[in-house]
Design a protein around this motif. Sequence first.
Motif, PDB file in Angstrom:
ATOM      1  N   TYR A 175      10.786  -8.821  16.035  1.00 39.71           N
ATOM      2  CA  TYR A 175      10.502  -7.719  15.143  1.00 39.71           C
ATOM      3  C   TYR A 175       9.577  -8.162  14.557  1.00 39.71           C
ATOM      4  O   TYR A 175       8.386  -6.554  14.523  1.00 39.71           O
ATOM      5  CB  TYR A 175      11.715  -7.252  14.208  1.00 39.71           C
TER       6      TYR A 175
ATOM      7  N   MET B   4       8.995  -2.182   1.658  1.00 35.73           N
ATOM      8  CA  MET B   4      10.212  -2.241   2.387  1.00 35.73           C
ATOM      9  C   MET B   4      10.606  -2.724   3.332  1.00 35.73           C
ATOM     10  O   MET B   4      10.984  -4.131   3.891  1.00 35.73           O
ATOM     11  CB  MET B   4      11.006  -1.316   2.562  1.00 35.73           C
ATOM     12  N   ALA B   5       9.369  -2.513   4.341  1.00 35.75           N
ATOM     13  CA  ALA B   5       9.097  -3.766   5.856  1.00 35.75           C
ATOM     14  C   ALA B   5       8.694  -5.021   5.412  1.00 35.75           C
ATOM     15  O   ALA B   5       9.842  -5.680   6.194  1.00 35.75           O
ATOM     16  CB  ALA B   5       8.165  -3.277   7.031  1.00 35.75           C
TER      17      ALA B   5
ATOM     18  N   ASN C 112      11.867  -6.411   3.697  1.00 34.19           N
ATOM     19  CA  ASN C 112      13.105  -7.227   5.228  1.00 34.19           C
ATOM     20  C   ASN C 112      12.749  -7.816   5.900  1.00 34.19           C
ATOM     21  O   ASN C 112      13.223  -9.448   5.614  1.00 34.19           O
ATOM     22  CB  ASN C 112      12.706  -5.685   5.987  1.00 34.19           C
TER      23      ASN C 112
ATOM     24  N   HIS D  34       6.301  -5.558  14.686  1.00 32.43           N
ATOM     25  CA  HIS D  34       5.815  -4.495  13.250  1.00 32.43           C
ATOM     26  C   HIS D  34       4.119  -5.494  13.105  1.00 32.43           C
ATOM     27  O   HIS D  34       3.711  -4.626  12.969  1.00 32.43           O
ATOM     28  CB  HIS D  34       6.838  -5.139  12.530  1.00 32.43           C
TER      29      HIS D  34
ATOM     30  N   PRO E 132       0.878  -1.157   0.068  1.00 32.20           N
ATOM     31  CA  PRO E 132       0.341  -0.133  -0.092  1.00 32.20           C
ATOM     32  C   PRO E 132       1.062   1.335  -0.325  1.00 32.20           C
ATOM     33  O   PRO E 132       0.589   1.959  -0.141  1.00 32.20           O
ATOM     34  CB  PRO E 132      -0.496   0.026   1.326  1.00 32.20           C
ATOM     35  N   ALA E 133       2.108   1.104   0.295  1.00 35.46           N
ATOM     36  CA  ALA E 133       3.001   2.580   0.783  1.00 35.46           C
ATOM     37  C   ALA E 133       4.230   1.876   0.676  1.00 35.46           C
ATOM     38  O   ALA E 133       4.564   0.462   0.921  1.00 35.46           O
ATOM     39  CB  ALA E 133       2.498   3.477   1.934  1.00 35.46           C
ATOM     40  N   MET E 134       4.818   2.943   0.456  1.00 34.28           N
ATOM     41  CA  MET E 134       6.952   2.747  -0.055  1.00 34.28           C
ATOM     42  C   MET E 134       6.993   2.055   1.110  1.00 34.28           C
ATOM     43  O   MET E 134       7.340   1.085   1.224  1.00 34.28           O
ATOM     44  CB  MET E 134       7.474   3.595  -1.117  1.00 34.28           C
ATOM     45  N   GLU E 135       6.820   3.110   2.134  1.00 29.98           N
ATOM     46  CA  GLU E 135       6.948   2.803   3.792  1.00 29.98           C
ATOM     47  C   GLU E 135       6.867   0.626   3.966  1.00 29.98           C
ATOM     48  O   GLU E 135       7.478  -0.171   4.454  1.00 29.98           O
ATOM     49  CB  GLU E 135       7.068   3.219   4.791  1.00 29.98           C
TER      50      GLU E 135
ATOM     51  N   LEU F 262      13.447 -11.149   3.180  1.00 28.88           N
ATOM     52  CA  LEU F 262      14.761 -11.318   3.372  1.00 28.88           C
ATOM     53  C   LEU F 262      14.977 -12.316   5.188  1.00 28.88           C
ATOM     54  O   LEU F 262      16.506 -12.341   5.084  1.00 28.88           O
ATOM     55  CB  LEU F 262      15.787 -10.380   3.357  1.00 28.88           C
ATOM     56  N   ASP F 263      14.645 -11.433   5.985  1.00 25.53           N
ATOM     57  CA  ASP F 263      14.917 -11.886   6.945  1.00 25.53           C
ATOM     58  C   ASP F 263      14.606 -13.745   7.299  1.00 25.53           C
ATOM     59  O   ASP F 263      15.346 -14.409   7.598  1.00 25.53           O
ATOM     60  CB  ASP F 263      14.643 -11.850   8.157  1.00 25.53           C
TER      61      ASP F 263
END
Lengths: 258, 95
Positions: free
Chosen positions: A142, A45-46, A49, A146, A39-42, A52-53
């Motif tokens: 995390y 990335m979350a 991330n 989140h 929904p948003a660039m932020e 990838l973890d």
Amino acid sequence: MAVASIQVSETPLVLYTLRRADDALILGHRLSEWCGHAPAMEEDMALANMGLDLLGQARELYAYAAKVEDKGNDEDRFAYLRDVRQYRNLLLLEQPNGDFAHTMVRQFFYSAFADLYWRAMIQSADATLAAVAAKSEKETAYHIRHSSEWIVRLGDGTAESHARAQSAIDHLWAFTGEMFHVDASERALIDAGIAIDPASLRASWLKTVADVVDEATLALPKSDWMQQGGRDGRHSEHLGHLLSELQSMQRTFPGATW
Amino acid sequence: MATPNTPLWEVFIRSRNGLAHKHVGSLHASDTTMALQAARDLYTRRGEGLSIWVVPSNAITASDPSEKGMMFEPAESKIYRHPTFYEVPDEVGHM
């Protein structure tokens, strides 16, 4: 097209390790599907991330499973050359992303479990698994933070976000019981101090989940009927589609690198 | 995506102990908690930071670009304010 699937000698430790590796790979892949679509660039990335973890956790676990099995398999062969019925992940994690609420509730249910699980596994008698657990716990800590913040904001947000979050909880709830299920193969590892009994985490998990869901003004379903089968390779129809995308390159061009 | 629900935040990262927090960029988030998490996800992926500050962009009072003559030009002629303006006698050694 199509390279044959590998054979895996599923001793208890190999099977155990593949189950956790598959959990991480499949959920990580699901999160990667959001890349460029969040929904948003932020949040794009979350999600990437967290994916990838999980991919990093999967790689370490596959590498260890290959070492323990010692039959010439490696992390790529486990990921790319096993069929649906050979995958051992939880059904919860292969469920489609759906809307953002579905993705977050899935993440929340699993992370609340994984964080407790890896924290307890730091005490494992198996040094490699204990090391993977120590690294993974920091990452999942995390993920639970989140995702739980999002659950609260979706549930206590607008009427629309509340309805979507509740719908996701109702839909995914029946997949949560599998996290706590133990079969004979895993019981042997628990008795040997290599694995921990997930059933011992259920009360803590339920409290974490219930507290967040309550703060979010949402409700947990009353039903205690739980779906299972993923740990034995009996999957929902969604995993095959996921694997066809995940594996198509290596199945078509064996050993391709770039 | 500037909506009333996700205002703009400025992000400051301190890369090491002893250094100051440095402005690295901005982001949109609904509140302080989500802003801090987004800052972590966007700006510390390569181990850039040990500490993060997020500040609502509208809490920052900025100088007016049209006043830069008044604000900054008077300093340009005061070269004696730079330490390099002064000749240090050799006897002083390293300062």
